[in-house]
Design a protein around this motif. Structure first.
Motif, PDB file in Angstrom:
ATOM      1  N   LEU A 182      -2.642   3.536   8.207  1.00 50.20           N
ATOM      2  CA  LEU A 182      -3.301   2.231   8.263  1.00 50.20           C
ATOM      3  C   LEU A 182      -4.214   2.214   9.478  1.00 50.20           C
ATOM      4  CD1 LEU A 182      -3.422  -0.482   6.803  1.00 50.20           C
ATOM      5  CD2 LEU A 182      -1.520  -1.272   8.220  1.00 50.20           C
ATOM      6  N   SER A 185      -6.059   1.214  -4.195  1.00 45.72           N
ATOM      7  CA  SER A 185      -6.450   2.533  -3.719  1.00 45.72           C
ATOM      8  C   SER A 185      -7.459   2.404  -2.589  1.00 45.72           C
ATOM      9  CB  SER A 185      -7.036   3.363  -4.866  1.00 45.72           C
ATOM     10  OG  SER A 185      -8.149   2.721  -5.441  1.00 45.72           O
ATOM     11  N   GLY A 186      -7.516   3.431  -1.733  1.00 45.98           N
ATOM     12  CA  GLY A 186      -8.379   3.408  -0.561  1.00 45.98           C
ATOM     13  C   GLY A 186      -9.794   3.822  -0.887  1.00 45.98           C
ATOM     14  N   PRO A 187     -10.647   3.947   0.134  1.00 46.02           N
ATOM     15  CA  PRO A 187     -10.290   3.832   1.550  1.00 46.02           C
ATOM     16  C   PRO A 187     -10.212   2.403   2.083  1.00 46.02           C
ATOM     17  CG  PRO A 187     -12.584   4.400   1.352  1.00 46.02           C
ATOM     18  CD  PRO A 187     -12.034   4.410  -0.040  1.00 46.02           C
ATOM     19  N   THR A 188     -10.688   1.430   1.319  1.00 44.90           N
ATOM     20  CA  THR A 188     -10.527   0.030   1.720  1.00 44.90           C
ATOM     21  C   THR A 188      -9.994  -0.757   0.529  1.00 44.90           C
ATOM     22  OG1 THR A 188     -12.795  -0.585   1.127  1.00 44.90           O
ATOM     23  CG2 THR A 188     -12.404   0.129   3.406  1.00 44.90           C
ATOM     24  N   ASP A 242      -8.235  -0.910   5.855  1.00 47.43           N
ATOM     25  CA  ASP A 242      -8.899   0.396   5.888  1.00 47.43           C
ATOM     26  C   ASP A 242      -7.774   1.413   6.039  1.00 47.43           C
ATOM     27  OD1 ASP A 242     -10.251   2.722   6.463  1.00 47.43           O
ATOM     28  OD2 ASP A 242     -11.363   1.928   8.171  1.00 47.43           O
ATOM     29  N   PHE A 243      -7.537   2.247   5.015  1.00 56.79           N
ATOM     30  CA  PHE A 243      -6.323   3.061   5.005  1.00 56.79           C
ATOM     31  C   PHE A 243      -6.506   4.320   4.174  1.00 56.79           C
ATOM     32  CE2 PHE A 243      -6.227   0.898   1.032  1.00 56.79           C
ATOM     33  CZ  PHE A 243      -5.457   1.664   0.168  1.00 56.79           C
ATOM     34  N   ALA A 244      -5.494   5.199   4.274  1.00 56.16           N
ATOM     35  CA  ALA A 244      -5.413   6.380   3.422  1.00 56.16           C
ATOM     36  C   ALA A 244      -3.942   6.657   3.166  1.00 56.16           C
ATOM     37  CB  ALA A 244      -6.076   7.580   4.092  1.00 56.16           C
ATOM     38  N   LEU A 275       0.806  -1.211   0.000  1.00 53.20           N
ATOM     39  CA  LEU A 275       0.000   0.000   0.000  1.00 53.20           C
ATOM     40  C   LEU A 275       0.843   1.267   0.000  1.00 53.20           C
ATOM     41  CD1 LEU A 275      -2.736  -1.089   2.576  1.00 53.20           C
ATOM     42  CD2 LEU A 275      -2.984  -0.936   0.095  1.00 53.20           C
TER      43      LEU A 275
END
Length: 371
Positions: A337, A307-310, A327-329, A292
């Motif tokens: 994370l 790509s996020g958000p998940t 679940d990240f940005a 990621l």
């Protein structure tokens, strides 16, 4: 020889298995504890013939549970990896597969009062500081081990156990990239040194002359790979701030190749002196953090980056695949994370007492009585 009895549960957690103890039933000091665990597993023999171990790293693991004093967690999970061939115990890592059995074991041991239907157990991994929610199926306020969930590396099906991790970044070093670099070059091999749930050194399989699709048996028979890999792992451990890791199981090592069965990436994970038969959960989390994050060794293997958000990341391994959901940005090139999880199963295999020689652990200076 007199023997000392110790109450235990024997459980499969994910793709690993081993004894689960109440921490209060074991010695407090680490030196005595290590000696007791070596005897429990039967370390020093390739088949662990004098103990409960199964002759491989994934069957020489120990979980120790206690009530937690953490403001969020209910149960503390303290993990030990018994290094059978070396007669050593490493308390530095954690294990996400054995973790799958912690919620059921905590209920079985009376540490958690189950709810009717489903019980969420809040766990602190003592070795790394990670916080985990484990959702356990408890119809009628009893742990249900039967169900439809299937995980690669384990035959049959069982009740699903959903694990959701937080506070995994910088588990041992405080930083996602402990060397300060997203790619380091060591002995001519480009690697990413990552710390998320498990400190890892990640490289491209092709840089070692591997395809990345080899079986565990083929890799373990290729000792030239280990002879090339181990000095790189040791130097990476030094750069990550761990000092001399020649006798420690962290950092772990992984190699990557392009996915070929519809997944995100193909990978082989090393423990570190032999290949994992499937994949470690904590290793999967570390690898996902690498995938990621922009600018790592994974960027040339996994394109485009999720790509996020998940994102659901599927890691192809020797026994099938492992799905990790993140679940990240990405903010300013940095990975945030927030939560990361996976699905596992567990099963209680046995309960009772395991016996160790009394001279390993005496109470008040006197010999222990056998029962």
């Amino acid at each position: 020889m007199r023997l000392r009895p110790i109450p235990y549960l024997f459980m499969r957690g994910g793709t690993s298995r081993g004894p689960y103890f109440l921490r209060s039933d074991l010695p407090e000091d680490r030196e005595t504890l290590a000696g007791v665990l070596l005897a429990v597993i039967g370390a020093g023999h390739p088949g662990n013939i004098d103990g409960l171990g199964g002759g491989s790293a994934v069957t020489c693991k120990v979980a120790m549970l206690s009530k937690s004093d953490h403001p969020w967690a209910e149960v503390d999970y303290f993990f030990a990896q018994v290094i059978s061939a070396k007669r050593e115990v490493d308390f530095s890592p954690s294990c996400g597969n054995i973790l799958a059995g912690v919620g059921p074991a905590a209920i079985e041991m009376g540490l958690i009062e189950p709810r009717d239907g489903q019980t969420t157990v809040r766990i602190r991994a003592v070795n790394t500081g990670s916080l985990i929610e484990a959702d356990i199926q408890t119809p009628g306020r009893e742990v249900d081990y039967e169900g439809p969930a299937r995980i690669d590396g384990v035959p049959g099906t069982a009740a699903p156990i959903r694990l959701n991790f937080s506070e995994v970044v910088g588990s041992k070093t405080g930083r996602l990239f402990p060397t300060g670099n997203r790619i380091d070059e060591i002995d001519g091999i480009r690697v990413s040194c990552v710390d998320a749930a498990m400190p890892m050194v990640i490289a491209r399989a092709a840089d070692f002359g591997l395809s990345g699709y080899e079986s565990k048996a083929d890799l373990d028979a290729t000792r030239t790979f280990y002879e090339r890999m181990e000095p790189i792992r040791i130097e990476a451990g030094r750069r990550m701030g761990f000092g001399d890791v020649s006798r420690n199981v962290i950092p772990k090592f992984a190699v990557l190749a392009a996915a070929r069965a519809g997944g995100t990436v193909a990978s082989r994970y090393f423990m570190p002196w032999d290949c994992h038969p499937s994949y470690a959960v904590t290793g999967g989390i570390g690898l996902c953090a690498c995938i990621l994050s922009p600018g790592t060794i994974a960027e040339s293997i996994v394109a485009p980056r999720p790509s996020g958000p998940t994102a659901s990341i599927f890691i192809e391994h020797p026994a099938g695949s492992l799905e990790i959901v993140a679940d990240f940005a990405i903010t300013g090139g940095q990975l945030d994370l927030r939560k990361i999880g996976t699905l596992r199963t567990a099963r209680k295999l046995a309960s009772g007492h395991v016996y160790v020689p009394s001279h390993l652990w005496r109470v008040d200076g006197g010999p222990c009585q056998s029962k």
